[in-house]
Motif scaffolding. Structure first.
Motif, PDB file in Angstrom:
ATOM      1  N   GLY A  26       0.829  -1.197   0.000  1.00 51.49           N
ATOM      2  CA  GLY A  26       0.000   0.000   0.000  1.00 51.49           C
ATOM      3  C   GLY A  26       0.860   1.241   0.000  1.00 51.49           C
ATOM      4  O   GLY A  26       2.044   1.201   0.345  1.00 51.49           O
ATOM      5  N   ARG A  27       0.248   2.342  -0.356  1.00 48.64           N
ATOM      6  CA  ARG A  27       0.978   3.603  -0.420  1.00 48.64           C
ATOM      7  C   ARG A  27       1.488   3.987   0.962  1.00 48.64           C
ATOM      8  O   ARG A  27       0.757   3.884   1.940  1.00 48.64           O
ATOM      9  N   MET A  28       2.735   4.385   1.018  1.00 46.49           N
ATOM     10  CA  MET A  28       3.394   4.804   2.269  1.00 46.49           C
ATOM     11  C   MET A  28       3.318   3.719   3.333  1.00 46.49           C
ATOM     12  O   MET A  28       3.204   4.000   4.524  1.00 46.49           O
ATOM     13  N   ALA A  29       3.410   2.472   2.896  1.00 45.63           N
ATOM     14  CA  ALA A  29       3.342   1.361   3.846  1.00 45.63           C
ATOM     15  C   ALA A  29       4.430   1.464   4.904  1.00 45.63           C
ATOM     16  O   ALA A  29       4.228   1.098   6.060  1.00 45.63           O
ATOM     17  N   ASP A  30       5.610   1.946   4.495  1.00 48.65           N
ATOM     18  CA  ASP A  30       6.729   1.991   5.434  1.00 48.65           C
ATOM     19  C   ASP A  30       6.525   3.044   6.529  1.00 48.65           C
ATOM     20  O   ASP A  30       7.237   3.029   7.530  1.00 48.65           O
ATOM     21  N   LEU A  31       5.578   3.937   6.358  1.00 49.05           N
ATOM     22  CA  LEU A  31       5.344   4.995   7.339  1.00 49.05           C
ATOM     23  C   LEU A  31       4.196   4.668   8.292  1.00 49.05           C
ATOM     24  O   LEU A  31       3.794   5.507   9.086  1.00 49.05           O
ATOM     25  N   SER A  32       3.694   3.445   8.206  1.00 50.54           N
ATOM     26  CA  SER A  32       2.501   3.071   8.954  1.00 50.54           C
ATOM     27  C   SER A  32       2.820   2.363  10.254  1.00 50.54           C
ATOM     28  O   SER A  32       3.747   1.540  10.315  1.00 50.54           O
ATOM     29  N   VAL A  33       2.046   2.670  11.265  1.00 50.74           N
ATOM     30  CA  VAL A  33       2.038   1.853  12.479  1.00 50.74           C
ATOM     31  C   VAL A  33       1.261   0.583  12.141  1.00 50.74           C
ATOM     32  O   VAL A  33       0.158   0.646  11.611  1.00 50.74           O
ATOM     33  N   MET A  34       1.873  -0.551  12.425  1.00 46.23           N
ATOM     34  CA  MET A  34       1.279  -1.832  12.064  1.00 46.23           C
ATOM     35  C   MET A  34       1.031  -2.656  13.326  1.00 46.23           C
ATOM     36  O   MET A  34       1.664  -2.438  14.366  1.00 46.23           O
ATOM     37  N   GLY A  35       0.140  -3.625  13.195  1.00 46.40           N
ATOM     38  CA  GLY A  35      -0.134  -4.450  14.364  1.00 46.40           C
ATOM     39  C   GLY A  35      -0.616  -5.838  14.010  1.00 46.40           C
ATOM     40  O   GLY A  35      -1.060  -6.099  12.887  1.00 46.40           O
ATOM     41  N   TRP A  36      -0.489  -6.712  14.965  1.00 48.27           N
ATOM     42  CA  TRP A  36      -1.100  -8.034  14.899  1.00 48.27           C
ATOM     43  C   TRP A  36      -2.343  -8.033  15.783  1.00 48.27           C
ATOM     44  O   TRP A  36      -2.289  -7.590  16.936  1.00 48.27           O
ATOM     45  N   TYR A  37      -3.417  -8.537  15.207  1.00 50.74           N
ATOM     46  CA  TYR A  37      -4.672  -8.685  15.908  1.00 50.74           C
ATOM     47  C   TYR A  37      -4.974 -10.184  15.998  1.00 50.74           C
ATOM     48  O   TYR A  37      -4.468 -10.974  15.214  1.00 50.74           O
ATOM     49  N   ARG A  38      -5.862 -10.528  16.907  1.00 48.48           N
ATOM     50  CA  ARG A  38      -6.352 -11.901  16.924  1.00 48.48           C
ATOM     51  C   ARG A  38      -7.811 -11.921  17.345  1.00 48.48           C
ATOM     52  O   ARG A  38      -8.282 -11.027  18.058  1.00 48.48           O
ATOM     53  N   GLN A  39      -8.500 -12.962  16.860  1.00 45.61           N
ATOM     54  CA  GLN A  39      -9.900 -13.140  17.226  1.00 45.61           C
ATOM     55  C   GLN A  39     -10.122 -14.597  17.583  1.00 45.61           C
ATOM     56  O   GLN A  39      -9.976 -15.489  16.735  1.00 45.61           O
ATOM     57  N   ALA A  40     -10.430 -14.815  18.843  1.00 40.41           N
ATOM     58  CA  ALA A  40     -10.745 -16.154  19.317  1.00 40.41           C
ATOM     59  C   ALA A  40     -12.231 -16.425  19.134  1.00 40.41           C
ATOM     60  O   ALA A  40     -13.031 -15.483  19.049  1.00 40.41           O
ATOM     61  N   PRO A  41     -12.629 -17.686  19.068  1.00 41.13           N
ATOM     62  CA  PRO A  41     -14.045 -18.012  18.883  1.00 41.13           C
ATOM     63  C   PRO A  41     -14.911 -17.347  19.943  1.00 41.13           C
ATOM     64  O   PRO A  41     -14.624 -17.446  21.146  1.00 41.13           O
ATOM     65  N   GLY A  42     -15.960 -16.666  19.493  1.00 45.23           N
ATOM     66  CA  GLY A  42     -16.884 -16.035  20.412  1.00 45.23           C
ATOM     67  C   GLY A  42     -16.396 -14.766  21.068  1.00 45.23           C
ATOM     68  O   GLY A  42     -17.074 -14.222  21.950  1.00 45.23           O
ATOM     69  N   LYS A  43     -15.220 -14.280  20.649  1.00 43.22           N
ATOM     70  CA  LYS A  43     -14.660 -13.071  21.258  1.00 43.22           C
ATOM     71  C   LYS A  43     -14.426 -12.004  20.205  1.00 43.22           C
ATOM     72  O   LYS A  43     -14.354 -12.283  19.009  1.00 43.22           O
ATOM     73  N   GLN A  44     -14.279 -10.769  20.677  1.00 42.65           N
ATOM     74  CA  GLN A  44     -13.988  -9.668  19.766  1.00 42.65           C
ATOM     75  C   GLN A  44     -12.525  -9.702  19.337  1.00 42.65           C
ATOM     76  O   GLN A  44     -11.660 -10.207  20.052  1.00 42.65           O
ATOM     77  N   ARG A  45     -12.268  -9.142  18.186  1.00 44.26           N
ATOM     78  CA  ARG A  45     -10.897  -9.028  17.710  1.00 44.26           C
ATOM     79  C   ARG A  45     -10.137  -8.065  18.619  1.00 44.26           C
ATOM     80  O   ARG A  45     -10.672  -7.028  19.006  1.00 44.26           O
ATOM     81  N   GLU A  46      -8.891  -8.404  18.938  1.00 46.47           N
ATOM     82  CA  GLU A  46      -8.094  -7.573  19.825  1.00 46.47           C
ATOM     83  C   GLU A  46      -6.699  -7.392  19.245  1.00 46.47           C
ATOM     84  O   GLU A  46      -6.184  -8.250  18.528  1.00 46.47           O
ATOM     85  N   VAL A  47      -6.069  -6.274  19.598  1.00 46.18           N
ATOM     86  CA  VAL A  47      -4.684  -6.024  19.221  1.00 46.18           C
ATOM     87  C   VAL A  47      -3.777  -6.700  20.238  1.00 46.18           C
ATOM     88  O   VAL A  47      -3.956  -6.511  21.442  1.00 46.18           O
ATOM     89  N   VAL A  48      -2.801  -7.463  19.754  1.00 46.14           N
ATOM     90  CA  VAL A  48      -1.864  -8.096  20.679  1.00 46.14           C
ATOM     91  C   VAL A  48      -0.466  -7.503  20.589  1.00 46.14           C
ATOM     92  O   VAL A  48       0.306  -7.592  21.538  1.00 46.14           O
ATOM     93  N   ALA A  49      -0.115  -6.906  19.448  1.00 48.77           N
ATOM     94  CA  ALA A  49       1.226  -6.342  19.291  1.00 48.77           C
ATOM     95  C   ALA A  49       1.181  -5.224  18.265  1.00 48.77           C
ATOM     96  O   ALA A  49       0.467  -5.324  17.265  1.00 48.77           O
ATOM     97  N   THR A  50       1.947  -4.170  18.537  1.00 44.34           N
ATOM     98  CA  THR A  50       1.996  -2.989  17.683  1.00 44.34           C
ATOM     99  C   THR A  50       3.450  -2.623  17.442  1.00 44.34           C
ATOM    100  O   THR A  50       4.287  -2.756  18.344  1.00 44.34           O
ATOM    101  N   ILE A  51       3.742  -2.138  16.233  1.00 44.39           N
ATOM    102  CA  ILE A  51       5.098  -1.696  15.936  1.00 44.39           C
ATOM    103  C   ILE A  51       5.052  -0.422  15.109  1.00 44.39           C
ATOM    104  O   ILE A  51       4.265  -0.293  14.179  1.00 44.39           O
ATOM    105  N   THR A  52       5.872   0.547  15.499  1.00 45.02           N
ATOM    106  CA  THR A  52       5.890   1.835  14.809  1.00 45.02           C
ATOM    107  C   THR A  52       6.869   1.785  13.628  1.00 45.02           C
ATOM    108  O   THR A  52       7.657   0.845  13.504  1.00 45.02           O
TER     109      THR A  52
END
Length: 116
Positions: A26-52
């Motif tokens: 994507g455009r300016m991908a290198d300038l983006s804060v990125m993260g890993w999310y996870r969604q367990a069965p029956g639960k909301q998606r949550e952020v587990v790790a973020t990197i600037t």
């Protein structure tokens, strides 16, 4: 077009390890804060790790000390990684990568199952 493609999941025993990968284009991908999310069965998606863009990393309390996020970046493409050690059954979920905050459509995710 914004794209996120995750891989590396699988079935692992408690205490085991996995290394997830994600490619984002994507455009300016290198300038983006990125993260890993996870969604367990029956639960909301949550952020587990973020990197600037400068590789400062932040973790949820549930994974701190066990997971490590890292990235390789070019102007329009980022590769994101999540090294997961000492996995627990409660880490079982579909894992996704995206920007922080989330944009566009989610990728297909990668299933992580921790079970004996």
């Amino acid at each position: 077009q914004v794209q996120f493609v995750e891989s590396g999941g699988g079935l692992v025993q408690p205490g085991g390890a996995l290394n997830l990968s994600c490619e984002h284009s994507g455009r300016m991908a290198d300038l983006s804060v990125m993260g890993w999310y996870r969604q367990a069965p029956g639960k909301q998606r949550e952020v587990v790790a973020t990197i600037t863009p400068h590789s400062n990393a932040y973790y949820s309390d549930s994974v701190k000390g066990r997971f490590t996020i890292s990235r390789d970046a070019a102007p329009t493409k980022v590769k994101l990684y999540l090294q997961m050690n000492n996995l627990k059954p409660e880490d079982t979920a579909v894992y996704y990568c995206n920007k922080i905050p989330q944009i566009g459509h989610w990728g297909q995710g990668t299933q992580v199952t921790v079970s004996s």
